[in-house]
Design a protein around this motif. Structure first.
Motif, mmCIF file in Angstrom:
data_model
loop_
_atom_site.group_PDB
_atom_site.id
_atom_site.type_symbol
_atom_site.label_atom_id
_atom_site.label_comp_id
_atom_site.label_asym_id
_atom_site.label_seq_id
_atom_site.Cartn_x
_atom_site.Cartn_y
_atom_site.Cartn_z
ATOM 1 N N ASN A 41 0.901 -1.147 0.044
ATOM 2 C CA ASN A 41 0.035 -0.130 -0.028
ATOM 3 C C ASN A 41 0.981 1.279 -0.052
ATOM 4 O O ASN A 41 0.646 2.061 0.913
ATOM 5 C CB ASN A 41 -0.956 -0.193 1.220
ATOM 6 C CG ASN A 41 -2.234 0.879 0.973
ATOM 7 O OD1 ASN A 41 -2.334 1.641 -0.130
ATOM 8 N ND2 ASN A 41 -3.198 1.001 1.978
ATOM 9 N N LEU A 42 2.060 1.251 -0.901
ATOM 10 C CA LEU A 42 2.887 2.395 -1.077
ATOM 11 C C LEU A 42 2.578 3.188 -2.368
ATOM 12 O O LEU A 42 2.400 2.331 -3.345
ATOM 13 C CB LEU A 42 4.491 1.894 -0.956
ATOM 14 C CG LEU A 42 4.777 1.410 0.261
ATOM 15 C CD1 LEU A 42 6.149 0.501 0.050
ATOM 16 C CD2 LEU A 42 5.027 2.476 1.257
ATOM 17 N N LEU A 82 13.967 12.820 1.646
ATOM 18 C CA LEU A 82 12.392 12.056 1.441
ATOM 19 C C LEU A 82 11.470 12.778 2.364
ATOM 20 O O LEU A 82 11.594 13.510 3.351
ATOM 21 C CB LEU A 82 12.513 10.808 1.752
ATOM 22 C CG LEU A 82 12.681 9.966 3.104
ATOM 23 C CD1 LEU A 82 11.388 9.866 3.892
ATOM 24 C CD2 LEU A 82 13.207 8.534 2.913
ATOM 25 N N ILE A 83 10.049 12.537 1.777
ATOM 26 C CA ILE A 83 8.924 13.040 2.526
ATOM 27 C C ILE A 83 8.129 11.808 2.680
ATOM 28 O O ILE A 83 7.944 11.052 1.793
ATOM 29 C CB ILE A 83 8.150 14.354 1.988
ATOM 30 C CG1 ILE A 83 6.571 14.523 2.639
ATOM 31 C CG2 ILE A 83 8.039 14.109 0.538
ATOM 32 C CD1 ILE A 83 6.543 15.758 2.886
ATOM 33 N N GLY A 84 7.784 11.377 3.893
ATOM 34 C CA GLY A 84 6.950 10.321 4.306
ATOM 35 C C GLY A 84 5.724 10.801 4.735
ATOM 36 O O GLY A 84 5.650 11.204 5.905
ATOM 37 N N ILE A 85 4.731 10.255 4.061
ATOM 38 C CA ILE A 85 3.171 10.370 4.525
ATOM 39 C C ILE A 85 2.883 9.144 5.501
ATOM 40 O O ILE A 85 2.675 8.224 4.564
ATOM 41 C CB ILE A 85 2.377 11.103 3.729
ATOM 42 C CG1 ILE A 85 3.023 12.030 2.668
ATOM 43 C CG2 ILE A 85 0.902 11.323 3.877
ATOM 44 C CD1 ILE A 85 2.847 13.146 3.345
ATOM 45 N N ALA A 86 3.037 9.276 6.564
ATOM 46 C CA ALA A 86 2.618 8.270 7.521
ATOM 47 C C ALA A 86 2.342 8.125 8.668
ATOM 48 O O ALA A 86 2.700 9.218 9.236
ATOM 49 C CB ALA A 86 3.742 6.933 7.375
ATOM 50 N N ASP A 128 15.250 17.268 -4.121
ATOM 51 C CA ASP A 128 14.947 16.352 -5.175
ATOM 52 C C ASP A 128 14.376 15.198 -4.068
ATOM 53 O O ASP A 128 14.795 13.846 -4.173
ATOM 54 C CB ASP A 128 16.380 15.714 -5.885
ATOM 55 C CG ASP A 128 16.875 16.625 -6.684
ATOM 56 O OD1 ASP A 128 15.987 17.658 -7.261
ATOM 57 O OD2 ASP A 128 17.965 16.605 -7.143
ATOM 58 N N PRO A 129 13.468 15.358 -3.438
ATOM 59 C CA PRO A 129 12.919 14.236 -2.502
ATOM 60 C C PRO A 129 12.117 13.274 -3.254
ATOM 61 O O PRO A 129 11.698 13.226 -4.235
ATOM 62 C CB PRO A 129 11.918 15.008 -1.450
ATOM 63 C CG PRO A 129 11.699 16.270 -2.734
ATOM 64 C CD PRO A 129 12.799 16.669 -3.249
ATOM 65 N N ILE A 130 12.122 12.014 -2.496
ATOM 66 C CA ILE A 130 11.503 10.872 -3.010
ATOM 67 C C ILE A 130 10.112 11.161 -2.033
ATOM 68 O O ILE A 130 10.473 11.256 -0.738
ATOM 69 C CB ILE A 130 12.143 9.633 -2.420
ATOM 70 C CG1 ILE A 130 13.349 9.447 -3.424
ATOM 71 C CG2 ILE A 130 11.014 8.184 -2.770
ATOM 72 C CD1 ILE A 130 14.080 8.454 -3.011
ATOM 73 N N ARG A 131 9.056 11.038 -2.495
ATOM 74 C CA ARG A 131 7.700 11.069 -1.782
ATOM 75 C C ARG A 131 7.223 9.750 -1.702
ATOM 76 O O ARG A 131 6.906 9.020 -2.519
ATOM 77 C CB ARG A 131 6.795 12.107 -2.600
ATOM 78 C CG ARG A 131 5.464 12.341 -1.857
ATOM 79 C CD ARG A 131 4.731 13.504 -2.387
ATOM 80 N NE ARG A 131 3.395 13.008 -2.184
ATOM 81 C CZ ARG A 131 2.371 13.646 -2.871
ATOM 82 N NH1 ARG A 131 2.470 14.352 -3.829
ATOM 83 N NH2 ARG A 131 1.042 13.274 -2.738
ATOM 84 N N ILE A 132 6.781 9.365 -0.370
ATOM 85 C CA ILE A 132 6.386 7.971 -0.117
ATOM 86 C C ILE A 132 5.071 8.054 0.804
ATOM 87 O O ILE A 132 5.087 8.734 1.651
ATOM 88 C CB ILE A 132 7.126 7.323 0.687
ATOM 89 C CG1 ILE A 132 8.827 7.164 0.161
ATOM 90 C CG2 ILE A 132 6.746 5.878 0.896
ATOM 91 C CD1 ILE A 132 9.887 6.553 0.980
ATOM 92 N N VAL A 133 3.654 7.851 -0.026
ATOM 93 C CA VAL A 133 2.830 7.736 0.829
ATOM 94 C C VAL A 133 2.267 6.207 1.257
ATOM 95 O O VAL A 133 2.300 5.504 0.209
ATOM 96 C CB VAL A 133 1.625 8.473 -0.027
ATOM 97 C CG1 VAL A 133 0.099 8.366 0.604
ATOM 98 C CG2 VAL A 133 2.038 9.761 -0.416
#
Ligand code: AMP
Length: 374
Positions: free
Chosen positions: A99-100, A152-156, A314-319
């Motif tokens: 679920n990523l 990175l930006i993590g939406i968790a 240059d972030p990786i975005r992870i939801v």
């Protein structure tokens, strides 16, 4: 004095605040002993947010070009053979199962096992001791990114295992760097909105840092300033702090960001809700621009997106999971009543006994006047 600190001081000086009922003719100022701190209400009788937190000035301007920062290594990730062998279709499938949703320039593949991180035996032993069997979904994707040195930006959410997702790569990052010299500030700085959260992160960081002899200090508003500054001056590779307190200590020269290369903003949305935006930005501006930055938030509103654009590179975005969805253990039942009618009162009266006999009931209202009426 930061937000929380002023709150604790206020409660100490006014032990009856919020307990007493206002005597006729008195005003809020009397109740709090004329200390000058009192709640203001708008025309509708709703409390206005305190502006006490605005009293903390951000840090002064800093000219990074005048500072001679030592170079540092940021990439510690080697893709495991099993992960290398995954086809892009398999990666898509794996992300779906976890679920990523992942975006941003060339994100690493997610992993499925602790063995894929390439952690040393000391860390693996600590993880085994806790009987974690496999990485959580956010860890499976965020740790390869963090170990590669990426922003990175993590939406968790809390409970997703996000704390370990930024602590473990931080330890690997710290182990590669020269030991702290006297007067050196932290290598890893973790900002959190509240004392409770900073203490939780501190406990988790300490658990994994201890076997390496890495020191963690927790600095939050409301705690002893003297003890916290002593701990900081003694030297710590990791500082977990609330923004106002962090700024205080840098201003007081109890610590500095000259060695800081790894910055984490945890629960960024809550830091904003609490009015810490200026402080958070000020701290970001004070840490060398080529640092690694990780940001976590439960929601991804406009202001968070803007902060991400300003402080991440240059972030990786992870939801992980659905943004803003409700806890699955909670049943939500929505009833809509016509305003101005007695419908909602009738409904409430008819259900009150049933609700209170099966548990507790919490009722929210808009205005102070409604609360009194209710
Ligand atoms: P957090 O979302 O960081 O608040 O973590 C929630 C809880 O999950 C904490 O108590 C962690 O110790 C625990 N935890 C973290 N990673 C794992 C894992 N891979 N497996 C099981 N539990 C974990």
């Amino acid at each position: 004095e930061d937000d929380e600190e002023s709150y604790y001081r206020f409660m100490k000086e006014n032990p009856n605040a919020g307990v007493g009922v206002l005597a006729a003719g008195s005003d809020d100022e009397d109740l709090v002993g004329g200390g000058g701190v009192h709640t203001e209400y708008d025309d509708d009788g709703n409390p206005l947010p305190s502006n006490a937190k605005k009293l903390i000035d951000p840090l002064p301007m800093i000219y990074h070009s005048e500072i001679n920062y030592a170079p540092f290594e940021r990439n510690f990730y080697t893709e495991h053979a099993e992960i290398k062998a995954l086809s892009s279709a398999a990666v898509v499938d794996l992300r779906r199962r976890l679920n990523l949703r992942v975006s941003g320039p060339s994100p690493p593949k997610p992993v499925t096992s602790f063995a894929h991180f390439g952690f040393d035996e000391v860390l693996m032993r600590a993880i085994r001791k806790l009987e974690y069997t496999q990485p959580t979904p956010i860890q499976a994707q965020a740790i390869p990114a963090a170990l590669s040195g990426r922003d990175l930006i993590g939406i968790a959410k809390t409970g997703s295992g996000k704390t370990a997702a930024f602590i473990w790569p931080l330890l690997v990052h710290i182990l590669d760097q020269p030991a702290l010299a006297p007067g050196d500030g932290p290598i890893g700085v973790i900002l959190a909105p509240t004392r409770e959260l900073s203490q939780q992160i501190y406990a988790e960081a300490k658990r994994f840092a201890k076997p390496y002899g890495i020191t963690v200090v927790c600095a939050y508003g409301g705690g002893s300033k003297y003890e916290q500054s002593q701990d900081l001056e003694a030297g710590a590779e990791i500082v977990v702090a609330t923004p106002g307190r962090m700024i205080d200590f840098v201003k007081a020269k109890a610590t500095n960001f000259l060695r800081t290369t790894y910055l984490v903003l945890d629960e960024a949305d809550r830091m904003f809700d609490m009015g810490f935006e200026v402080q958070v930005r000020s701290i970001c501006n004070h840490v060398r621009p080529d640092r690694q930055t990780l940001m976590f938030s439960a929601t991804f509103k406009k202001r968070i997106e803007k902060l991400a654009r300003d402080v991440l590179t240059d972030p990786i975005r992870i939801v992980q999971g659905e943004i803003g969805d409700a806890n699955a253990d909670i049943t939500q039942d929505v009833h809509v009543f016509r305003s101005g009618s007695s419908e909602k009162w009738d409904w409430l009266l008819a259900n009150l006994v049933g609700f209170t006999s099966s548990g507790s009931l919490l009722i929210f209202v808009t205005k102070k006047a409604n609360a009194v009426e209710l």
